[in-house]
Motif scaffolding. Structure first.
Motif, PDB file in Angstrom:
ATOM      1  N   SER A  19       0.838  -1.187   0.000  1.00  0.00           N
ATOM      2  CA  SER A  19       0.000   0.000   0.000  1.00  0.00           C
ATOM      3  C   SER A  19       0.880   1.247   0.000  1.00  0.00           C
ATOM      4  O   SER A  19       1.856   1.329   0.733  1.00  0.00           O
ATOM      5  CB  SER A  19      -0.914  -0.013   1.215  1.00  0.00           C
ATOM      6  N   HIS A  20       0.511   2.185  -0.836  1.00  0.00           N
ATOM      7  CA  HIS A  20       1.259   3.431  -0.953  1.00  0.00           C
ATOM      8  C   HIS A  20       0.326   4.584  -0.647  1.00  0.00           C
ATOM      9  O   HIS A  20      -0.854   4.533  -0.949  1.00  0.00           O
ATOM     10  CB  HIS A  20       1.840   3.580  -2.358  1.00  0.00           C
ATOM     11  N   GLN A  23      -5.039   1.197  -8.239  1.00  0.00           N
ATOM     12  CA  GLN A  23      -3.897   0.631  -7.515  1.00  0.00           C
ATOM     13  C   GLN A  23      -3.723  -0.851  -7.804  1.00  0.00           C
ATOM     14  O   GLN A  23      -2.595  -1.344  -7.819  1.00  0.00           O
ATOM     15  CB  GLN A  23      -4.037   0.866  -6.012  1.00  0.00           C
ATOM     16  N   ASP A  41       0.210  -1.077  -8.783  1.00  0.00           N
ATOM     17  CA  ASP A  41       1.158  -1.624  -7.806  1.00  0.00           C
ATOM     18  C   ASP A  41       1.878  -2.891  -8.277  1.00  0.00           C
ATOM     19  O   ASP A  41       3.098  -2.980  -8.093  1.00  0.00           O
ATOM     20  CB  ASP A  41       0.464  -1.879  -6.468  1.00  0.00           C
ATOM     21  N   ASP A  83       5.733  -2.095  -8.243  1.00  0.00           N
ATOM     22  CA  ASP A  83       6.374  -2.662  -7.053  1.00  0.00           C
ATOM     23  C   ASP A  83       7.474  -3.657  -7.403  1.00  0.00           C
ATOM     24  O   ASP A  83       8.412  -3.838  -6.632  1.00  0.00           O
ATOM     25  CB  ASP A  83       5.339  -3.338  -6.143  1.00  0.00           C
TER      26      ASP A  83
END
Length: 109
Positions: free
Chosen positions: A2-3, A38, A42, A46
Motif C-alpha cells: 500500500s502506498h 492501484q 502496484d 512494485d
C-alpha cells in the motif's frame, strides 16, 4: 504494498533533474479512481527495482501537477533523466502500465 499520496515534496525543477527512471503518480488517497487503479499499478511498479516512484497528492492550484497538465487522477508520468517519455491516465489494465514502463526503459535513438 500500500502506498500513500503525499503533499508535494519536490518541485518541477527537482523532477527535471532526477537521473534514471522516475514515475510521478498524481492522485489522492480519497479518489475512487486512484484506489481502484492501484490493483493494476502496484503489481507492475512494485516489482520494478530500477525506478524512483513519487506519489504526489494533487489538487487545484498545486504547481507540480499543473506543470505536467494533470487533469484526471490517477495520472502516471514516466520520466527518463527528467524528460517525460510516457504517460498513463486512469489505467485499468496492468498492460497499460507495462507499456509505459517499456517505453521509458527503451534507449533513445
Amino acid at each position: 504494498m500500500s502506498h500513500a499520496y503525499l503533499p508535494e515534496t519536490i518541485t518541477r525543477e527537482q523532477a527535471d533533474a532526477f537521473p534514471g527512471v522516475t514515475v510521478l503518480q498524481f492522485g489522492t488517497d480519497w479518489c475512487g479512481y486512484c484506489r481502484a487503479a492501484q490493483r493494476v499499478i502496484d503489481p507492475v511498479l512494485d516489482k520494478a527495482d530500477d525506478l524512483r516512484r513519487v506519489l504526489v497528492e494533487d489538487g487545484k492550484g498545486r504547481p507540480l501537477g499543473r506543470s505536467y497538465r494533470v487533469k484526471l487522477w490517477p495520472t502516471l508520468v514516466f520520466l527518463n533523466d527528467g524528460v517525460e517519455v510516457a504517460r498513463v491516465v486512469r489505467p485499468w489494465r496492468e498492460s497499460d502500465v507495462e507499456d509505459a514502463m517499456n517505453a521509458v526503459r527503451e534507449p533513445s535513438a
